[in-house]
Design a protein around this motif. Structure first.
Motif, PDB file in Angstrom:
ATOM      1  N   PHE A 158     -49.145  31.738  61.523  1.00  0.00           N
ATOM      2  CA  PHE A 158     -48.024  31.111  60.819  1.00  0.00           C
ATOM      3  C   PHE A 158     -46.727  31.859  61.113  1.00  0.00           C
ATOM      4  CE2 PHE A 158     -45.285  31.457  57.056  1.00  0.00           C
ATOM      5  CZ  PHE A 158     -44.840  30.142  56.972  1.00  0.00           C
ATOM      6  N   ILE A 159     -46.754  33.188  60.990  1.00  0.00           N
ATOM      7  CA  ILE A 159     -45.550  33.988  61.228  1.00  0.00           C
ATOM      8  C   ILE A 159     -45.094  33.851  62.677  1.00  0.00           C
ATOM      9  CG2 ILE A 159     -44.661  36.347  61.311  1.00  0.00           C
ATOM     10  CD1 ILE A 159     -46.475  36.932  58.898  1.00  0.00           C
ATOM     11  N   GLY A 160     -46.055  33.790  63.602  1.00  0.00           N
ATOM     12  CA  GLY A 160     -45.704  33.613  65.009  1.00  0.00           C
ATOM     13  C   GLY A 160     -45.006  32.294  65.265  1.00  0.00           C
ATOM     14  N   LEU A 161     -45.477  31.228  64.624  1.00  0.00           N
ATOM     15  CA  LEU A 161     -44.842  29.911  64.774  1.00  0.00           C
ATOM     16  C   LEU A 161     -43.424  29.925  64.213  1.00  0.00           C
ATOM     17  CD1 LEU A 161     -47.835  27.589  63.786  1.00  0.00           C
ATOM     18  CD2 LEU A 161     -46.766  27.731  66.048  1.00  0.00           C
ATOM     19  N   VAL A 162     -43.259  30.600  63.062  1.00  0.00           N
ATOM     20  CA  VAL A 162     -41.924  30.698  62.458  1.00  0.00           C
ATOM     21  C   VAL A 162     -41.000  31.521  63.346  1.00  0.00           C
ATOM     22  CG1 VAL A 162     -40.613  31.570  60.477  1.00  0.00           C
ATOM     23  CG2 VAL A 162     -42.794  30.406  60.112  1.00  0.00           C
ATOM     24  N   ALA A 163     -41.503  32.641  63.857  1.00  0.00           N
ATOM     25  CA  ALA A 163     -40.689  33.501  64.727  1.00  0.00           C
ATOM     26  C   ALA A 163     -40.265  32.746  65.985  1.00  0.00           C
ATOM     27  CB  ALA A 163     -41.477  34.757  65.097  1.00  0.00           C
ATOM     28  N   GLU A 164     -41.184  31.975  66.559  1.00  0.00           N
ATOM     29  CA  GLU A 164     -40.860  31.208  67.759  1.00  0.00           C
ATOM     30  C   GLU A 164     -39.744  30.205  67.476  1.00  0.00           C
ATOM     31  OE1 GLU A 164     -43.329  28.770  71.139  1.00  0.00           O
ATOM     32  OE2 GLU A 164     -43.744  28.270  69.047  1.00  0.00           O
ATOM     33  N   MET A 165     -39.812  29.571  66.317  1.00  0.00           N
ATOM     34  CA  MET A 165     -38.809  28.586  65.942  1.00  0.00           C
ATOM     35  C   MET A 165     -37.433  29.236  65.802  1.00  0.00           C
ATOM     36  SD  MET A 165     -39.057  25.951  62.757  1.00  0.00           S
ATOM     37  CE  MET A 165     -39.400  27.328  61.662  1.00  0.00           C
ATOM     38  N   TYR A 166     -37.374  30.375  65.115  1.00  0.00           N
ATOM     39  CA  TYR A 166     -36.105  31.080  64.972  1.00  0.00           C
ATOM     40  C   TYR A 166     -35.596  31.583  66.319  1.00  0.00           C
ATOM     41  CZ  TYR A 166     -35.810  31.203  59.880  1.00  0.00           C
ATOM     42  OH  TYR A 166     -35.660  30.861  58.563  1.00  0.00           O
ATOM     43  N   HIS A 167     -36.493  32.075  67.139  1.00  0.00           N
ATOM     44  CA  HIS A 167     -36.116  32.578  68.454  1.00  0.00           C
ATOM     45  C   HIS A 167     -35.472  31.482  69.284  1.00  0.00           C
ATOM     46  CE1 HIS A 167     -36.360  34.774  72.265  1.00  0.00           C
ATOM     47  NE2 HIS A 167     -36.874  33.675  72.791  1.00  0.00           N
ATOM     48  N   ASN A 168     -36.120  30.323  69.337  1.00  0.00           N
ATOM     49  CA  ASN A 168     -35.607  29.212  70.143  1.00  0.00           C
ATOM     50  C   ASN A 168     -34.291  28.680  69.601  1.00  0.00           C
ATOM     51  OD1 ASN A 168     -37.857  29.358  71.791  1.00  0.00           O
ATOM     52  ND2 ASN A 168     -38.971  27.767  70.697  1.00  0.00           N
ATOM     53  N   ASP A 169     -34.175  28.669  68.277  1.00  0.00           N
ATOM     54  CA  ASP A 169     -32.978  28.102  67.657  1.00  0.00           C
ATOM     55  C   ASP A 169     -31.775  29.029  67.754  1.00  0.00           C
ATOM     56  OD1 ASP A 169     -31.925  25.880  65.809  1.00  0.00           O
ATOM     57  OD2 ASP A 169     -31.382  27.703  64.720  1.00  0.00           O
ATOM     58  N   ASN A 170     -32.018  30.333  67.639  1.00  0.00           N
ATOM     59  CA  ASN A 170     -30.900  31.276  67.542  1.00  0.00           C
ATOM     60  C   ASN A 170     -30.617  32.067  68.801  1.00  0.00           C
ATOM     61  OD1 ASN A 170     -30.018  31.396  64.501  1.00  0.00           O
ATOM     62  ND2 ASN A 170     -32.243  31.220  64.513  1.00  0.00           N
ATOM     63  N   LEU A 171     -31.641  32.284  69.634  1.00  0.00           N
ATOM     64  CA  LEU A 171     -31.442  33.177  70.763  1.00  0.00           C
ATOM     65  C   LEU A 171     -31.592  32.501  72.117  1.00  0.00           C
ATOM     66  CD1 LEU A 171     -33.398  36.307  69.485  1.00  0.00           C
ATOM     67  CD2 LEU A 171     -30.966  35.824  69.333  1.00  0.00           C
ATOM     68  N   GLY A 172     -31.940  31.252  72.117  1.00  0.00           N
ATOM     69  CA  GLY A 172     -32.219  30.594  73.385  1.00  0.00           C
ATOM     70  C   GLY A 172     -31.061  30.594  74.355  1.00  0.00           C
ATOM     71  N   SER A 173     -29.846  30.517  73.836  1.00  0.00           N
ATOM     72  CA  SER A 173     -28.680  30.427  74.716  1.00  0.00           C
ATOM     73  C   SER A 173     -28.026  31.778  74.977  1.00  0.00           C
ATOM     74  CB  SER A 173     -27.648  29.473  74.087  1.00  0.00           C
ATOM     75  OG  SER A 173     -27.212  29.972  72.845  1.00  0.00           O
ATOM     76  N   LEU A 174     -28.587  32.857  74.400  1.00  0.00           N
ATOM     77  CA  LEU A 174     -27.950  34.153  74.549  1.00  0.00           C
ATOM     78  C   LEU A 174     -28.481  34.911  75.759  1.00  0.00           C
ATOM     79  CD1 LEU A 174     -27.968  35.423  70.861  1.00  0.00           C
ATOM     80  CD2 LEU A 174     -26.054  34.443  72.115  1.00  0.00           C
ATOM     81  N   ASN A 175     -27.608  35.714  76.324  1.00  0.00           N
ATOM     82  CA  ASN A 175     -28.024  36.612  77.381  1.00  0.00           C
ATOM     83  C   ASN A 175     -29.056  37.584  76.833  1.00  0.00           C
ATOM     84  OD1 ASN A 175     -27.604  39.478  78.628  1.00  0.00           O
ATOM     85  ND2 ASN A 175     -26.867  38.048  80.176  1.00  0.00           N
ATOM     86  N   LYS A 176     -30.199  37.687  77.515  1.00  0.00           N
ATOM     87  CA  LYS A 176     -31.305  38.496  76.991  1.00  0.00           C
ATOM     88  C   LYS A 176     -30.899  39.951  76.808  1.00  0.00           C
ATOM     89  CE  LYS A 176     -36.168  39.613  77.752  1.00  0.00           C
ATOM     90  NZ  LYS A 176     -37.353  39.432  78.617  1.00  0.00           N
ATOM     91  N   ARG A 177     -30.199  40.530  77.801  1.00  0.00           N
ATOM     92  CA  ARG A 177     -29.799  41.932  77.691  1.00  0.00           C
ATOM     93  C   ARG A 177     -28.836  42.127  76.515  1.00  0.00           C
ATOM     94  NH1 ARG A 177     -29.562  46.873  79.420  1.00  0.00           N
ATOM     95  NH2 ARG A 177     -27.608  48.000  79.719  1.00  0.00           N
ATOM     96  N   SER A 178     -27.924  41.184  76.316  1.00  0.00           N
ATOM     97  CA  SER A 178     -26.998  41.275  75.190  1.00  0.00           C
ATOM     98  C   SER A 178     -27.752  41.269  73.869  1.00  0.00           C
ATOM     99  CB  SER A 178     -25.993  40.118  75.226  1.00  0.00           C
ATOM    100  OG  SER A 178     -25.154  40.215  76.351  1.00  0.00           O
ATOM    101  N   ALA A 179     -28.764  40.402  73.775  1.00  0.00           N
ATOM    102  CA  ALA A 179     -29.561  40.314  72.546  1.00  0.00           C
ATOM    103  C   ALA A 179     -30.300  41.618  72.285  1.00  0.00           C
ATOM    104  CB  ALA A 179     -30.542  39.147  72.645  1.00  0.00           C
ATOM    105  N   ILE A 180     -30.850  42.212  73.328  1.00  0.00           N
ATOM    106  CA  ILE A 180     -31.595  43.469  73.190  1.00  0.00           C
ATOM    107  C   ILE A 180     -30.673  44.599  72.739  1.00  0.00           C
ATOM    108  CG2 ILE A 180     -32.844  45.252  74.459  1.00  0.00           C
ATOM    109  CD1 ILE A 180     -34.036  43.000  76.183  1.00  0.00           C
ATOM    110  N   ILE A 181     -29.510  44.706  73.395  1.00  0.00           N
ATOM    111  CA  ILE A 181     -28.570  45.770  73.044  1.00  0.00           C
ATOM    112  C   ILE A 181     -28.054  45.589  71.616  1.00  0.00           C
ATOM    113  CG2 ILE A 181     -26.279  46.722  73.524  1.00  0.00           C
ATOM    114  CD1 ILE A 181     -26.833  46.200  76.499  1.00  0.00           C
ATOM    115  N   THR A 182     -27.759  44.348  71.243  1.00  0.00           N
ATOM    116  CA  THR A 182     -27.278  44.087  69.889  1.00  0.00           C
ATOM    117  C   THR A 182     -28.338  44.451  68.863  1.00  0.00           C
ATOM    118  OG1 THR A 182     -25.840  42.301  70.660  1.00  0.00           O
ATOM    119  CG2 THR A 182     -26.372  42.323  68.320  1.00  0.00           C
ATOM    120  N   HIS A 183     -29.587  44.143  69.173  1.00  0.00           N
ATOM    121  CA  HIS A 183     -30.685  44.511  68.277  1.00  0.00           C
ATOM    122  C   HIS A 183     -30.772  46.027  68.132  1.00  0.00           C
ATOM    123  CE1 HIS A 183     -34.580  44.845  66.437  1.00  0.00           C
ATOM    124  NE2 HIS A 183     -35.085  45.419  67.505  1.00  0.00           N
ATOM    125  N   GLN A 184     -30.651  46.737  69.236  1.00  0.00           N
ATOM    126  CA  GLN A 184     -30.700  48.206  69.194  1.00  0.00           C
ATOM    127  C   GLN A 184     -29.546  48.765  68.365  1.00  0.00           C
ATOM    128  OE1 GLN A 184     -30.603  48.972  73.409  1.00  0.00           O
ATOM    129  NE2 GLN A 184     -32.848  49.068  73.586  1.00  0.00           N
TER     130      GLN A 184
END
Length: 284
Positions: A158-184
């Motif tokens: 269940f948590i994996g399905l929810v995480a996938e949904m948020y990931h696709n909705d919020n991070l799909g269009s972002l540069n992966k490296r930018s997302a990683i650095i921002t998370h750090q």
């Protein structure tokens, strides 16, 4: 509000509610909407899947309204309380952080900037509902170690399905490296806001130039590094102002400010209201 001296925001602990790290409630027509009726923090993740009705909550001073098919999550440490509900049917699941896959945790941490609420498509919602329906039955009937492990597997799915949904909705269009650095950066900020307040210090700790850190954080959050630092400090200040009886001076010191007048000016600038007025308005 209790008029006694309060210097700590109450924390609801998963260990006090469950022996296996999972709290599960099926809500039907408002029954069992909540078992905690005061403003608090949790030391666990909470997920709300609404099938019908209206559910309103304040999460870290942002108002969220779930209406019909919708999902929200509350991260450990976020102050929250219910502001209203009507004809609610759905599920509430509390999960110990140790039971959540590290990759899934990162998704929830990354998307916290853009909000805790999401509206799923019908197919995704049905998948989530099916998973929770089975989970509901297994939680009620588990008798042995096999069924207990099945419960954990269903919760993880269940948590994996929810995480996938948020990931696709919020991070799909972002540069992966930018997302990683921002998370750090945000993770470092959440651990260091009391002692580290300079944008250049965060850039140095991440082995990046300040201009580059500003660029990637701006791309991901639409905020500068300085604004993120200020927002984190003010959020923590609001939490203390809202629930504790600490003085403005005590809060300033708690947040790493030797000059409480400077803290007051910063709070007023960022929040658009003085700490004193904020405390009065929110504690009425």
């Amino acid at each position: 509000m209790n008029s006694g001296k309060l210097n700590k925001i109450p924390v609801s602990k998963i260990s006090e509610q469950s022996r296996n790290g999972i709290v599960f409630r099926y809500i039907f027509n408002n029954e069992q909407v909540t078992t905690i009726d005061h403003v608090h923090q949790d030391d666990y993740y909470m997920f709300i899947l609404l099938e019908e009705g209206e559910y309103r909550a304040c999460i870290d001073f942002n108002e969220y309204k779930l209406n019909g098919l919708s999902i929200a999550f509350i991260s450990p440490g976020q102050i929250h309380f219910i502001t209203g509900y009507k004809n609610v049917t759905g599920y509430v699941i509390g999960v110990d952080t140790v039971l959540i896959n590290h990759t899934f945790k990162e998704v929830f941490e990354k998307v916290s900037v853009s909000g805790n609420l999401i509206v799923p498509d019908i197919e995704t919602f049905e998948n989530l509902k099916s998973c929770l329906s089975v989970l509901h039955k297994k939680i009620q009937s588990r008798n042995d170690i096999l069924e207990q492990n099945l419960v954990y597997a269903l919760v993880s799915s269940f948590i994996g399905l929810v995480a996938e949904m948020y990931h696709n909705d919020n991070l799909g269009s972002l540069n992966k490296r930018s997302a990683i650095i921002t998370h750090q950066f945000r993770k470092l900020l959440s651990n260091s806001y009391q002692t580290v307040k300079s944008p250049s210090q965060y850039a140095s700790k991440l082995n990046l130039s300040l201009s580059y850190l500003n660029e990637v954080v701006k791309e991901t959050t639409n905020l500068t590094v300085s604004q993120c630092i200020q927002n984190e400090i003010i959020l923590q200040a609001k939490r203390l102002l809202f629930y504790t009886n600490m003085t403005i001076k005590e809060i300033a010191y708690e947040l790493g400010f030797e000059d409480h007048t400077y803290f007051t000016r910063l709070f007023t600038k960022v929040a658009g209201i003085s700490p004193t007025k904020f405390k009065v308005n929110y504690r009425q």
